[in-house]
Design a protein around this motif. Structure first.
Motif, PDB file in Angstrom:
ATOM      1  N   LEU A 156      56.839  36.577  38.201  1.00  0.00           N
ATOM      2  CA  LEU A 156      55.978  37.668  38.654  1.00  0.00           C
ATOM      3  C   LEU A 156      54.543  37.388  38.242  1.00  0.00           C
ATOM      4  O   LEU A 156      54.252  37.230  37.049  1.00  0.00           O
ATOM      5  N   ASN A 157      53.643  37.285  39.239  1.00  0.00           N
ATOM      6  CA  ASN A 157      52.229  37.251  38.880  1.00  0.00           C
ATOM      7  C   ASN A 157      51.785  38.699  38.651  1.00  0.00           C
ATOM      8  O   ASN A 157      52.553  39.640  38.865  1.00  0.00           O
ATOM      9  N   ILE A 158      50.558  38.879  38.222  1.00  0.00           N
ATOM     10  CA  ILE A 158      50.156  40.228  37.789  1.00  0.00           C
ATOM     11  C   ILE A 158      50.212  41.234  38.946  1.00  0.00           C
ATOM     12  O   ILE A 158      50.546  42.398  38.738  1.00  0.00           O
ATOM     13  N   LYS A 159      49.940  40.775  40.156  1.00  0.00           N
ATOM     14  CA  LYS A 159      49.980  41.699  41.298  1.00  0.00           C
ATOM     15  C   LYS A 159      51.401  42.129  41.615  1.00  0.00           C
ATOM     16  O   LYS A 159      51.677  43.296  41.872  1.00  0.00           O
ATOM     17  N   GLU A 160      52.320  41.144  41.622  1.00  0.00           N
ATOM     18  CA  GLU A 160      53.725  41.481  41.876  1.00  0.00           C
ATOM     19  C   GLU A 160      54.234  42.430  40.789  1.00  0.00           C
ATOM     20  O   GLU A 160      54.830  43.469  41.067  1.00  0.00           O
ATOM     21  N   TYR A 161      53.970  42.041  39.564  1.00  0.00           N
ATOM     22  CA  TYR A 161      54.433  42.818  38.408  1.00  0.00           C
ATOM     23  C   TYR A 161      53.948  44.270  38.492  1.00  0.00           C
ATOM     24  O   TYR A 161      54.699  45.209  38.214  1.00  0.00           O
ATOM     25  N   SER A 162      52.697  44.423  38.894  1.00  0.00           N
ATOM     26  CA  SER A 162      52.085  45.754  38.883  1.00  0.00           C
ATOM     27  C   SER A 162      52.685  46.712  39.906  1.00  0.00           C
ATOM     28  O   SER A 162      52.508  47.932  39.803  1.00  0.00           O
ATOM     29  N   ASP A 177      45.041  48.048  37.226  1.00  0.00           N
ATOM     30  CA  ASP A 177      44.270  48.875  36.291  1.00  0.00           C
ATOM     31  C   ASP A 177      44.649  48.516  34.844  1.00  0.00           C
ATOM     32  O   ASP A 177      45.535  47.696  34.598  1.00  0.00           O
ATOM     33  N   TRP A 178      44.008  49.163  33.885  1.00  0.00           N
ATOM     34  CA  TRP A 178      44.227  48.834  32.464  1.00  0.00           C
ATOM     35  C   TRP A 178      45.671  49.037  32.046  1.00  0.00           C
ATOM     36  O   TRP A 178      46.192  48.306  31.211  1.00  0.00           O
ATOM     37  N   HIS A 179      46.327  50.030  32.635  1.00  0.00           N
ATOM     38  CA  HIS A 179      47.684  50.356  32.233  1.00  0.00           C
ATOM     39  C   HIS A 179      48.660  49.257  32.659  1.00  0.00           C
ATOM     40  O   HIS A 179      49.484  48.774  31.888  1.00  0.00           O
ATOM     41  N   GLN A 180      48.515  48.844  33.916  1.00  0.00           N
ATOM     42  CA  GLN A 180      49.360  47.762  34.429  1.00  0.00           C
ATOM     43  C   GLN A 180      49.078  46.468  33.671  1.00  0.00           C
ATOM     44  O   GLN A 180      49.992  45.731  33.301  1.00  0.00           O
TER      45      GLN A 180
END
Ligand SMILES: [Ca+2]
Ligand SMILES: [Ca+2]
Ligand SMILES: [Ca+2]
Length: 280
Positions: A156-162, A177-180
């Protein structure tokens, strides 16, 4: 939610799921460790060493099924909070709120955890059954988390993960965002900017392994109240662990004894590294 995990997913699928060798290792180790500790817990409370009801009853007398206390790391003082960087403090406060809202459910989740081990629902647990259940639960949690792997590369890259984490603030340039970002950075154990299967599974494996160790420790403490005054004092405790100071200090807190009815809550956040040496 837990109750339906294996029903939804199907045990057979979970047992035959294809995973990487590293993940396979974690699945095998966690199911074996869990099986060993749960079976030792069973034999602490009943001669047959397999009956679920005596174990649940013994644990319930110690507070099992009630909400856990607040995690020690979550008890930061105002001064400590003031010293944290803004971003870390926000994440801390957010996690704190999430944990508080989950507390009541966590007591019930502990009960479901033990029930889920009994795959054939005959109120007895055997070695293979515990192993299969733990493996099934881990595979389910893993596959659920990896559902957002849009490009199917197994990471998972950060976009997928988020996609699986709620937004709590302003979206920044990279679309999160900061939370993700806080959750992502917390899960990216090797800091390579991707969440892989073993990072996901190790997180869940640690939780499940810890639960089995806690059940074993609590069951081992369940019969120590020799004079039946509802408390365990240090001399009673020393029958179990004569040389231990560390865990005893955690258990007794500010008093000299441990109320039997609070044993489950007092063992809740003990680090596995402290519990294990007492259970070897
Ligand atoms: Ca069974
Ligand atoms: Ca991916
Ligand atoms: Ca990583």
């Amino acid at each position: 939610m837990k109750i339906s995990l294996l029903c939804l997913f199907g045990l057979s699928a979970a047992l035959h799921a294809e995973v990487s060798p590293e993940t396979e290792k974690v699945l095998t180790e966690t199911s074996e460790i869990s099986s060993r500790h749960i079976r030792l817990a069973l034999s602490e409370v009943d001669e047959s060493g397999e009956k679920l009801v005596p174990l649940v009853s013994a644990l319930r007398r110690m507070g099992f099924g009630n909400p856990p206390p607040v995690h020690p790391e979550m008890k930061k003082s105002e001064a400590e909070l003031a010293q944290m960087p803004e971003k870390d403090r926000k994440i801390y406060e957010d996690h704190h709120a999430e944990r508080l809202s989950r507390m009541a459910q966590m007591g019930q989740a502990d009960v479901e955890y033990l029930k889920d081990l009994d795959l054939d629902k005959n109120l007895k647990l055997d070695e293979a059954e515990i192993r299969d259940s733990i493996r099934g639960q881990l595979v389910f949690l893993l596959e659920d988390k990896m559902k957002v792997d849009g490009d199917g590369d197994g990471k998972l890259n950060i976009k997928e993960y988020s996609l699986g984490v709620p937004v709590r603030g302003e979206i920044e340039e990279d679309g999160v965002d900061w939370h993700q970002r806080g959750h992502f950075e917390g899960d990216d154990l090797n800091k390579d900017g991707m969440i892989d299967e073993s990072e996901v599974v190790s997180h869940f494996a640690a939780d499940l392994g810890l639960k089995a160790v806690q059940v074993h420790l609590a069951a081992s403490l369940s019969n120590l109240d020799g004079n039946e005054d509802g408390k365990i004092d240090q001399s009673e405790y020393s029958e179990f662990a004569a040389d231990d100071e560390t865990v005893w200090k955690h258990l007794k807190g500010d008093s000299d004894t441990v109320p039997v009815s609070e044993i489950w809550q007092r063992t809740y956040w003990l680090p596995v590294s402290e519990m294990l040496p007492l259970l070897e």
